[in-house]
Design a protein around this motif. Structure first.
Motif, PDB file in Angstrom:
ATOM      1  N   SER A   1      48.729  45.689  30.109  1.00  0.00           N
ATOM      2  CA  SER A   1      47.755  44.664  29.713  1.00  0.00           C
ATOM      3  C   SER A   1      47.713  43.481  30.669  1.00  0.00           C
ATOM      4  O   SER A   1      46.670  42.832  30.818  1.00  0.00           O
ATOM      5  N   MET A   2      48.829  43.179  31.345  1.00  0.00           N
ATOM      6  CA  MET A   2      48.823  42.074  32.300  1.00  0.00           C
ATOM      7  C   MET A   2      48.115  42.479  33.592  1.00  0.00           C
ATOM      8  O   MET A   2      47.365  41.690  34.184  1.00  0.00           O
ATOM      9  N   LEU A   3      48.326  43.693  34.034  1.00  0.00           N
ATOM     10  CA  LEU A   3      47.615  44.201  35.206  1.00  0.00           C
ATOM     11  C   LEU A   3      46.129  44.323  34.907  1.00  0.00           C
ATOM     12  O   LEU A   3      45.286  44.066  35.766  1.00  0.00           O
ATOM     13  N   ASN A   4      45.808  44.676  33.687  1.00  0.00           N
ATOM     14  CA  ASN A   4      44.418  44.798  33.281  1.00  0.00           C
ATOM     15  C   ASN A   4      43.695  43.453  33.342  1.00  0.00           C
ATOM     16  O   ASN A   4      42.492  43.394  33.614  1.00  0.00           O
ATOM     17  N   LYS A   5      44.439  42.382  33.112  1.00  0.00           N
ATOM     18  CA  LYS A   5      43.807  41.051  33.007  1.00  0.00           C
ATOM     19  C   LYS A   5      43.843  40.250  34.293  1.00  0.00           C
ATOM     20  O   LYS A   5      42.921  39.473  34.576  1.00  0.00           O
ATOM     21  N   PHE A   6      44.918  40.437  35.111  1.00  0.00           N
ATOM     22  CA  PHE A   6      45.119  39.567  36.264  1.00  0.00           C
ATOM     23  C   PHE A   6      45.121  40.347  37.581  1.00  0.00           C
ATOM     24  O   PHE A   6      45.587  41.478  37.643  1.00  0.00           O
ATOM     25  N   THR A   7      44.652  39.681  38.636  1.00  0.00           N
ATOM     26  CA  THR A   7      44.676  40.239  39.978  1.00  0.00           C
ATOM     27  C   THR A   7      46.040  39.961  40.623  1.00  0.00           C
ATOM     28  O   THR A   7      46.907  39.315  40.030  1.00  0.00           O
ATOM     29  N   ALA A   8      46.198  40.423  41.865  1.00  0.00           N
ATOM     30  CA  ALA A   8      47.431  40.156  42.608  1.00  0.00           C
ATOM     31  C   ALA A   8      47.631  38.663  42.827  1.00  0.00           C
ATOM     32  O   ALA A   8      48.765  38.190  42.938  1.00  0.00           O
ATOM     33  N   ALA A   9      46.527  37.913  42.881  1.00  0.00           N
ATOM     34  CA  ALA A   9      46.598  36.470  43.045  1.00  0.00           C
ATOM     35  C   ALA A   9      46.735  35.741  41.706  1.00  0.00           C
ATOM     36  O   ALA A   9      46.627  34.517  41.646  1.00  0.00           O
ATOM     37  N   LYS A  10      46.957  36.509  40.637  1.00  0.00           N
ATOM     38  CA  LYS A  10      47.119  35.984  39.275  1.00  0.00           C
ATOM     39  C   LYS A  10      45.867  35.270  38.779  1.00  0.00           C
ATOM     40  O   LYS A  10      45.936  34.350  37.963  1.00  0.00           O
ATOM     41  N   LYS A  11      44.729  35.745  39.246  1.00  0.00           N
ATOM     42  CA  LYS A  11      43.451  35.233  38.762  1.00  0.00           C
ATOM     43  C   LYS A  11      42.888  36.203  37.729  1.00  0.00           C
ATOM     44  O   LYS A  11      43.171  37.398  37.761  1.00  0.00           O
ATOM     45  N   PHE A  12      42.066  35.675  36.822  1.00  0.00           N
ATOM     46  CA  PHE A  12      41.486  36.517  35.787  1.00  0.00           C
ATOM     47  C   PHE A  12      40.525  37.535  36.400  1.00  0.00           C
ATOM     48  O   PHE A  12      39.711  37.204  37.261  1.00  0.00           O
ATOM     49  N   ARG A  13      40.638  38.771  35.936  1.00  0.00           N
ATOM     50  CA  ARG A  13      39.643  39.772  36.325  1.00  0.00           C
ATOM     51  C   ARG A  13      38.369  39.513  35.545  1.00  0.00           C
ATOM     52  O   ARG A  13      38.403  39.094  34.381  1.00  0.00           O
ATOM     53  N   SER A  14      37.257  39.780  36.171  1.00  0.00           N
ATOM     54  CA  SER A  14      35.971  39.466  35.541  1.00  0.00           C
ATOM     55  C   SER A  14      35.501  40.540  34.576  1.00  0.00           C
ATOM     56  O   SER A  14      34.566  40.326  33.806  1.00  0.00           O
ATOM     57  N   SER A  15      36.137  41.716  34.606  1.00  0.00           N
ATOM     58  CA  SER A  15      35.698  42.793  33.726  1.00  0.00           C
ATOM     59  C   SER A  15      36.884  43.666  33.326  1.00  0.00           C
ATOM     60  O   SER A  15      37.964  43.583  33.902  1.00  0.00           O
ATOM     61  N   ASP A  16      36.642  44.501  32.339  1.00  0.00           N
ATOM     62  CA  ASP A  16      37.653  45.433  31.825  1.00  0.00           C
ATOM     63  C   ASP A  16      36.948  46.752  31.539  1.00  0.00           C
ATOM     64  O   ASP A  16      36.188  46.876  30.577  1.00  0.00           O
ATOM     65  N   ASN A  17      37.178  47.742  32.376  1.00  0.00           N
ATOM     66  CA  ASN A  17      36.471  49.021  32.253  1.00  0.00           C
ATOM     67  C   ASN A  17      36.814  49.786  30.992  1.00  0.00           C
ATOM     68  O   ASN A  17      36.113  50.735  30.627  1.00  0.00           O
ATOM     69  N   TYR A  18      37.883  49.395  30.314  1.00  0.00           N
ATOM     70  CA  TYR A  18      38.300  50.106  29.107  1.00  0.00           C
ATOM     71  C   TYR A  18      37.834  49.407  27.830  1.00  0.00           C
ATOM     72  O   TYR A  18      38.270  49.753  26.746  1.00  0.00           O
ATOM     73  N   SER A  19      36.945  48.430  27.985  1.00  0.00           N
ATOM     74  CA  SER A  19      36.409  47.702  26.839  1.00  0.00           C
ATOM     75  C   SER A  19      34.901  47.893  26.756  1.00  0.00           C
ATOM     76  O   SER A  19      34.246  48.174  27.767  1.00  0.00           O
ATOM     77  N   PRO A  20      34.319  47.738  25.577  1.00  0.00           N
ATOM     78  CA  PRO A  20      32.873  47.913  25.426  1.00  0.00           C
ATOM     79  C   PRO A  20      32.092  47.013  26.370  1.00  0.00           C
ATOM     80  O   PRO A  20      32.343  45.802  26.451  1.00  0.00           O
ATOM     81  N   GLY A  21      31.159  47.609  27.101  1.00  0.00           N
ATOM     82  CA  GLY A  21      30.341  46.855  28.031  1.00  0.00           C
ATOM     83  C   GLY A  21      31.100  46.293  29.204  1.00  0.00           C
ATOM     84  O   GLY A  21      30.561  45.472  29.957  1.00  0.00           O
ATOM     85  N   GLY A  22      32.352  46.694  29.388  1.00  0.00           N
ATOM     86  CA  GLY A  22      33.164  46.165  30.484  1.00  0.00           C
ATOM     87  C   GLY A  22      33.597  44.727  30.270  1.00  0.00           C
ATOM     88  O   GLY A  22      34.024  44.046  31.209  1.00  0.00           O
ATOM     89  N   LYS A  23      33.522  44.252  29.031  1.00  0.00           N
ATOM     90  CA  LYS A  23      33.836  42.857  28.733  1.00  0.00           C
ATOM     91  C   LYS A  23      35.333  42.596  28.821  1.00  0.00           C
ATOM     92  O   LYS A  23      36.142  43.347  28.284  1.00  0.00           O
ATOM     93  N   ALA A  24      35.707  41.525  29.494  1.00  0.00           N
ATOM     94  CA  ALA A  24      37.113  41.131  29.595  1.00  0.00           C
ATOM     95  C   ALA A  24      37.535  40.343  28.350  1.00  0.00           C
ATOM     96  O   ALA A  24      36.700  39.796  27.627  1.00  0.00           O
TER      97      ALA A  24
END
Length: 640
Positions: A86-109
């Motif tokens: 879940s942390m990799l799903n949410k954050f990039t290597a730079a510890k910034k929020f990812r803008s989307s989540d491919n495993y959620s409806p509509g790609g919503k983060a």
């Protein structure tokens, strides 16, 4: 009963005539009923063996309401954070929020909490104090011992402690879950289920154990990096179902006990799993949100096997699926292909046929079945083992059969291809020719990751020479069949062992290839990997040698910038890196230079002829990279 989605509500249970579930599965992903999604596999398997199973996907963790909506299950609750940590799903290597989540409806983060397994389990404990909780999935699997957490920059306890779960399934989970379910059904208390391979549990006494190895405990690894390195070495080397021993790690009041890994699945067991009655798409409740993006990459793809003996240090596969290959039968794969072909939106293209590594269809060594995998060496790197069986015959036969099916226009290979394994096969020319002729379209993506021996040795990857050998063979075959197709190599920045010197070495290699990478993968220290152990400790656990690790954010930006040195926005990062590394010879107008001098710096030109020559060279290079760019589809890649 007709094939349908598994229950997700009380209403669905009522339609089936159920007043109570046997198992409730709580997942951090949206419900996709497809064999590429762990919850679907495990729930369908339980269903086959007569258990009543319901799914709650992405519950609102801010209250307990969603967790209670299907009632208290009879036997237990299964919890997984989803297909990614879940942390990799949410954050990039730079510890910034990812803008989307491919495993959620509509790609919503933002549809799951941080450390979802822990949060879900603690909510469940609020609702039902005594319910058996069984955790699994990649997040639980890789956090089963005390581990380094990149996002908090700290050593965290085993997830079994913080989640208050009863038992943890590591690995893929089918064998373990079936056995646990049988024991619960027989009336055993969850605290008495201690003999299942591929599981971990916590205990306040280890007097019942024998023939086990004790690693440094949580207090030691939390304060001593040498102890952390030692603990990881034991955990890594015992990751084998045949020769692996029970491992114990003290956590103060409790000890975490890991039983040996589950035995590899047989071909018959693999076929059983993939022959289950999946709906092969996301649940209809997500239609209004635009569906679940993750299905697009796998909807028309086929899994042929599990496991990987590639041994990449930064990869989670060794700790999750293991090094022993487990393959499906051709018959099972062909039956699934026919199901795909009959789907109304199938256009004739099978998107992929493979596994963690596409061309690993057979075990790497004949000795594995009896002795397990080697404890102190890898199969492929730095050079192939003399016992390595390199044979593409079975995979080639499967590909030929699939592309001959009525309704199939093309069968692509998109999962990772180990070119070093291919080059080690004396009969590689036949496979390479058919690969280029039938199974790619314009480009082939491969992952050398780096070319500096200092880095590739730590990565568990083959060296530059093997990649160049493959590159020339690939070019030669394409010329012979009259096709213009490109290699698209992946490279990684800031992996342990890579300083500015090694990053510049990679940049020069990229320059010599006339290649312009559009995506660059920064190393992300994910729990449970060898590379993460080295990142945290600065020690190679197998040699005890010190390793340079780039942790400074600015240096990591410089390393990344060097890989994309042609991008104007990286100019000053590259200039600083070259100056700092005393490589000003790469700043100038010569054909080997990476960048020009700054505009405010005086410089001399030797002659107008040199200028003309270099200008011509740059024009040819621009034409080459533009052509490659036009033939390269943008895509993203994640490593778990």
């Amino acid at each position: 009963m007709k094939n349908e989605f598994l229950p997700i509500s009380k209403e669905d249970m009522t339609k089936r005539g159920w007043d109570r579930l046997d198992f409730l599965f709580v997942s951090g992903d949206a419900y996709v009923d497809h064999p590429s999604f762990g919850p679907a596999i495990l729930c369908r398997l339980l269903e086959k063996y007569g258990y009543r199973v319901g799914i709650i996907s992405q519950p609102d963790w801010r209250s307990t309401l969603d967790f209670k909506k299907m009632g208290k299950p009879r036997l237990g609750v299964l919890v997984s954070a989803g297909n990614l940590d879940s942390m990799l799903n949410k954050f990039t290597a730079a510890k910034k929020f990812r803008s989307s989540d491919n495993y959620s409806p509509g790609g919503k983060a933002g549809c799951r909490p941080d450390r979802a397994t822990i949060v879900y389990c603690n909510r469940i404990r609020e609702v039902w104090k005594d319910i058996p909780i069984i955790i699994g999935g990649i997040e639980a699997s890789l956090r089963r011992f005390a581990h380094y957490d990149y996002w908090s920059n700290s050593i965290r306890r085993s997830i079994l402690i913080d989640s208050r779960a009863d038992i943890l399934i590591y690995g893929m989970g089918e064998k373990q879950l079936k056995e646990i379910a049988e024991q619960l059904q027989q009336g055993l208390n969850i605290s008495d289920i201690r003999n299942v391979q591929g599981t971990c549990y916590k205990t306040d006494s280890i007097e019942h154990l024998w023939n086990f190895i004790e690693t440094p405990g949580y207090d030691d690894v939390n304060t001593n990096k040498q102890a952390f390195s030692q603990a990881f070495k034991i955990q890594y080397q015992e990751q084998d179902a045949i020769r692996g021993k029970t491992i114990v790690q003290n956590h103060g009041e409790y000890s975490i006990v890991q039983n040996a890994p589950a035995l590899p699945l047989t071909t018959e067991e693999m076929d059983e799993i993939y022959d289950l009655p999946y709906q092969r798409t996301y649940h209809p409740i997500y239609e209004k949100s635009g569906g679940v993006p993750a299905i697009q990459e796998v909807k028309f793809s086929l899994v042929s096997h599990r496991g990987c003996f590639g041994g990449c240090s930064f990869c989670a596969i060794v700790s999750h699926q293991g090094r022993i290959i487990q393959s499906r039968s051709h018959e099972s794969i062909l039956n699934e292909a026919k199901i795909i072909i009959a789907m109304p939106d199938f256009k004739g293209y099978i998107h992929d046929i493979g596994g963690p590594t596409a061309n690993f269809r057979i075990q790497s060594c004949q000795k594995q079945s009896e002795r397990g995998t080697c404890k102190a060496k890898q199969c492929l790197a730095p050079t192939p083992c003399k016992e390595l069986m390199t044979n593409h015959t079975d995979y080639l036969t499967l590909l030929r059969t699939l592309r001959a099916l009525p309704g199939v226009k093309k069968v692509f290979i998109r999962s990772g291809l180990r070119y070093d394994y291919l080059m080690a096969d004396p009969s590689n020319e036949e496979f390479l020719r058919e690969l280029c002729e039938h199974h790619i379209s314009g480009q082939l993506k491969v992952a050398p990751e780096h070319i500096s021996p200092k880095v590739t040795n730590l990565m568990g990857k083959s060296g530059k020479g093997v990649y160049l050998k493959f590159m020339h063979a690939y070019k030669r075959v394409n010329e012979r069949i009259g096709k213009e197709q490109y290699l698209v190599p992946y490279f990684m920045s800031s992996h342990p062992g890579s300083g500015l010197k090694e990053a510049i070495e990679l940049a020069e290699f990229i320059r010599d290839l006339n290649y312009r990478p559009e995506q660059v993968q920064d190393f992300i220290p994910t729990p449970g990997s060898l590379s993460t152990c080295i990142y945290y400790t600065g020690i190679n656990p197998f040699t005890n040698e010190k390793v340079y690790v780039a942790k400074d954010i600015h240096e990591k930006k410089m390393q990344r910038g060097l890989m994309q040195y042609r991008d104007p926005k990286n100019y000053y990062l590259v200039y600083e890196a070259l100056t700092k590394a005393n490589r000003q010879d790469l700043i100038g107008y010569g054909p080997k230079c990476l960048i020009r001098p700054p505009h405010n710096t005086n410089h001399k030109q030797n002659s107008s002829t040199t200028t003309s020559k270099n200008s011509s060279s740059r024009n040819m290079h621009t034409k080459s990279t533009t052509q490659l760019k036009n033939n390269t589809k943008k895509h993203s890649r994640s490593r778990s």
